[in-house]
Design a protein around this motif. Sequence first.
Motif, PDB file in Angstrom:
ATOM      1  N   LEU A 101       0.879  -1.085   0.065  1.00 47.45           N
ATOM      2  CA  LEU A 101       0.064   0.073  -0.145  1.00 47.45           C
ATOM      3  C   LEU A 101       0.740   1.444  -0.044  1.00 47.45           C
ATOM      4  O   LEU A 101       0.649   2.210  -0.754  1.00 47.45           O
ATOM      5  CB  LEU A 101      -0.845  -0.016   1.286  1.00 47.45           C
ATOM      6  CG  LEU A 101      -1.983  -1.100   1.343  1.00 47.45           C
ATOM      7  CD1 LEU A 101      -2.525  -1.333   2.909  1.00 47.45           C
ATOM      8  CD2 LEU A 101      -3.279  -0.729   0.373  1.00 47.45           C
ATOM      9  N   TYR A 102       1.929   1.126   0.954  1.00 45.64           N
ATOM     10  CA  TYR A 102       2.747   2.443   1.044  1.00 45.64           C
ATOM     11  C   TYR A 102       3.553   2.658  -0.057  1.00 45.64           C
ATOM     12  O   TYR A 102       3.989   3.906  -0.472  1.00 45.64           O
ATOM     13  CB  TYR A 102       3.316   2.504   2.466  1.00 45.64           C
ATOM     14  CG  TYR A 102       2.443   2.394   3.360  1.00 45.64           C
ATOM     15  CD1 TYR A 102       1.805   3.654   3.982  1.00 45.64           C
ATOM     16  CD2 TYR A 102       2.038   1.222   4.210  1.00 45.64           C
ATOM     17  CE1 TYR A 102       0.930   3.855   4.901  1.00 45.64           C
ATOM     18  CE2 TYR A 102       1.052   1.487   5.443  1.00 45.64           C
ATOM     19  CZ  TYR A 102       0.865   2.755   5.658  1.00 45.64           C
ATOM     20  OH  TYR A 102      -0.351   2.677   6.715  1.00 45.64           O
ATOM     21  N   VAL A 129       1.546   4.300  -2.639  1.00 47.29           N
ATOM     22  CA  VAL A 129       1.342   5.532  -2.783  1.00 47.29           C
ATOM     23  C   VAL A 129       2.392   6.636  -2.807  1.00 47.29           C
ATOM     24  O   VAL A 129       2.522   7.746  -3.394  1.00 47.29           O
ATOM     25  CB  VAL A 129       0.811   5.999  -1.266  1.00 47.29           C
ATOM     26  CG1 VAL A 129       0.698   7.214  -0.791  1.00 47.29           C
ATOM     27  CG2 VAL A 129      -0.790   5.180  -0.730  1.00 47.29           C
ATOM     28  N   GLU A 130       3.593   5.878  -2.542  1.00 49.71           N
ATOM     29  CA  GLU A 130       4.839   6.877  -2.887  1.00 49.71           C
ATOM     30  C   GLU A 130       5.332   6.777  -4.273  1.00 49.71           C
ATOM     31  O   GLU A 130       6.695   7.186  -4.501  1.00 49.71           O
ATOM     32  CB  GLU A 130       5.941   6.487  -1.539  1.00 49.71           C
ATOM     33  CG  GLU A 130       5.331   6.759  -0.266  1.00 49.71           C
ATOM     34  CD  GLU A 130       6.264   5.941   0.713  1.00 49.71           C
ATOM     35  OE1 GLU A 130       7.127   5.116   0.304  1.00 49.71           O
ATOM     36  OE2 GLU A 130       6.076   6.279   2.116  1.00 49.71           O
ATOM     37  N   HIS A 175      -4.661   5.951  -9.286  1.00 43.87           N
ATOM     38  CA  HIS A 175      -4.557   4.968  -8.344  1.00 43.87           C
ATOM     39  C   HIS A 175      -3.582   5.317  -6.912  1.00 43.87           C
ATOM     40  O   HIS A 175      -4.427   4.841  -5.912  1.00 43.87           O
ATOM     41  CB  HIS A 175      -3.918   3.904  -9.027  1.00 43.87           C
ATOM     42  CG  HIS A 175      -4.750   3.014 -10.053  1.00 43.87           C
ATOM     43  ND1 HIS A 175      -4.266   2.022 -10.820  1.00 43.87           N
ATOM     44  CD2 HIS A 175      -6.240   3.140 -10.346  1.00 43.87           C
ATOM     45  CE1 HIS A 175      -5.268   1.600 -11.649  1.00 43.87           C
ATOM     46  NE2 HIS A 175      -6.369   2.273 -11.111  1.00 43.87           N
ATOM     47  N   GLN A 176      -2.720   5.929  -7.098  1.00 40.13           N
ATOM     48  CA  GLN A 176      -2.091   6.279  -5.856  1.00 40.13           C
ATOM     49  C   GLN A 176      -3.115   7.231  -5.054  1.00 40.13           C
ATOM     50  O   GLN A 176      -3.217   7.082  -4.060  1.00 40.13           O
ATOM     51  CB  GLN A 176      -0.931   7.413  -6.068  1.00 40.13           C
ATOM     52  CG  GLN A 176       0.180   6.582  -6.977  1.00 40.13           C
ATOM     53  CD  GLN A 176       1.334   7.767  -7.266  1.00 40.13           C
ATOM     54  OE1 GLN A 176       1.701   8.495  -6.640  1.00 40.13           O
ATOM     55  NE2 GLN A 176       2.137   7.272  -8.328  1.00 40.13           N
ATOM     56  N   PHE A 177      -3.790   7.967  -5.438  1.00 34.80           N
ATOM     57  CA  PHE A 177      -4.625   8.798  -4.930  1.00 34.80           C
ATOM     58  C   PHE A 177      -5.830   7.956  -4.115  1.00 34.80           C
ATOM     59  O   PHE A 177      -6.242   8.088  -2.956  1.00 34.80           O
ATOM     60  CB  PHE A 177      -5.404   9.960  -5.747  1.00 34.80           C
ATOM     61  CG  PHE A 177      -6.578  10.826  -5.080  1.00 34.80           C
ATOM     62  CD1 PHE A 177      -6.426  11.791  -4.189  1.00 34.80           C
ATOM     63  CD2 PHE A 177      -7.962  10.431  -5.126  1.00 34.80           C
ATOM     64  CE1 PHE A 177      -7.228  12.546  -3.430  1.00 34.80           C
ATOM     65  CE2 PHE A 177      -8.970  11.131  -4.423  1.00 34.80           C
ATOM     66  CZ  PHE A 177      -8.544  12.078  -3.598  1.00 34.80           C
ATOM     67  N   ILE A 217      -5.403   4.980  -3.358  1.00 33.22           N
ATOM     68  CA  ILE A 217      -5.126   4.017  -2.282  1.00 33.22           C
ATOM     69  C   ILE A 217      -4.745   4.834  -1.139  1.00 33.22           C
ATOM     70  O   ILE A 217      -5.024   4.373   0.124  1.00 33.22           O
ATOM     71  CB  ILE A 217      -3.696   3.531  -2.761  1.00 33.22           C
ATOM     72  CG1 ILE A 217      -4.051   2.395  -3.866  1.00 33.22           C
ATOM     73  CG2 ILE A 217      -2.978   2.519  -1.728  1.00 33.22           C
ATOM     74  CD1 ILE A 217      -2.490   1.816  -4.611  1.00 33.22           C
ATOM     75  N   LYS A 218      -4.127   5.932  -1.304  1.00 31.58           N
ATOM     76  CA  LYS A 218      -3.924   6.909  -0.288  1.00 31.58           C
ATOM     77  C   LYS A 218      -5.324   7.399   0.576  1.00 31.58           C
ATOM     78  O   LYS A 218      -5.309   7.130   1.997  1.00 31.58           O
ATOM     79  CB  LYS A 218      -3.467   8.351  -0.701  1.00 31.58           C
ATOM     80  CG  LYS A 218      -2.940   9.255   0.583  1.00 31.58           C
ATOM     81  CD  LYS A 218      -2.150  10.540   0.055  1.00 31.58           C
ATOM     82  CE  LYS A 218      -2.029  11.488   1.254  1.00 31.58           C
ATOM     83  NZ  LYS A 218      -1.265  12.536   0.836  1.00 31.58           N
ATOM     84  N   THR A 219      -6.436   7.612  -0.200  1.00 32.17           N
ATOM     85  CA  THR A 219      -7.676   7.862   0.557  1.00 32.17           C
ATOM     86  C   THR A 219      -8.159   6.536   1.358  1.00 32.17           C
ATOM     87  O   THR A 219      -8.744   6.641   2.483  1.00 32.17           O
ATOM     88  CB  THR A 219      -8.688   8.053  -0.766  1.00 32.17           C
ATOM     89  OG1 THR A 219      -8.379   8.991  -1.475  1.00 32.17           O
ATOM     90  CG2 THR A 219     -10.097   8.196  -0.095  1.00 32.17           C
ATOM     91  N   ASN A 264      -6.308   6.545   4.444  1.00 33.05           N
ATOM     92  CA  ASN A 264      -6.930   7.291   5.512  1.00 33.05           C
ATOM     93  C   ASN A 264      -8.314   6.991   5.991  1.00 33.05           C
ATOM     94  O   ASN A 264      -8.634   7.161   7.195  1.00 33.05           O
ATOM     95  CB  ASN A 264      -7.005   8.527   4.752  1.00 33.05           C
ATOM     96  CG  ASN A 264      -5.536   9.189   4.432  1.00 33.05           C
ATOM     97  OD1 ASN A 264      -4.442   9.044   5.133  1.00 33.05           O
ATOM     98  ND2 ASN A 264      -5.554  10.250   3.590  1.00 33.05           N
TER      99      ASN A 264
END
Length: 261
Positions: free
Chosen positions: A219-220, A223-224, A238-240, A242-244, A247
């Motif tokens: 996951l991280y 995002v990174e 997709h990064q957005f 996953i970050k959502t 959170n």
Amino acid sequence: MNIHAIEEVKDTVADSRPVLAVRLGRGRTGGTTVLDFLVQRARRRGTMIKVADGDRRNATLSDLYPVGKAGGALRPEGTEIGDVAEWVTEVVSQMADEQVSMVLDMGAGDEVLEAHAKQMNLAEFCEASGIALLAIYTLGPRPADLHHALGIYEKGYVRSERTLFVANESLVENGKGAGGAFDFIMEDPRYRAIEDDIRSIRMPKLACMEAMRDEKLSLYEAVEGERGASGRPMSLGHQFIIKTWINRMEQRLAPVEGWLP
């Protein structure tokens, strides 16, 4: 407890004890996702945590944390009920000796749990060994998932004051809203009888989970913007997403933060 709400939990102050997070319930209800998230967030925060995969039928946690690699999963050598039950004793004993946290996947393991209970009362062992026991039941939007989880809970194989029911929104059929998909839980008299003794949350759907897994990214890492198996990072969209999702999981788990490894 209303499964749609996040209720304040007053007894979840973090302590210094290692956590044994045991995942229970039917297979393919999101147990791997829950445990994977707990492992990733713990390791990201510098917490040592072991991974133990005791699911005899669907060892997907071992796919994410390959046996034999650094930080990889522990797995029983055999799949017979007695062998896995003895393996559970071994891994929790090692955990207690080392005083480190661990996630243990016992999906579809009610027969193993019954066999293990004849050898050791896991809750009493954890209490005597300075371990905080967290029981996590995962379920989809089918009454059979709830009935299976309640059956294990009522037998008391992993009875703990820290018990979390996780309803997986990813399993709601396409075209159907997640809003009322789990209303049947609150309508079940067996659940209502225990709702004051447990906590329940809903795990949000992660639409690009399969794409992330295909890229062999955590996951991280996704995002990174780290590069995956294809040599490319996940798209910004997709990064957005996953970050959502991360959170939202943090928000939904916040009331039981002190229970987590």
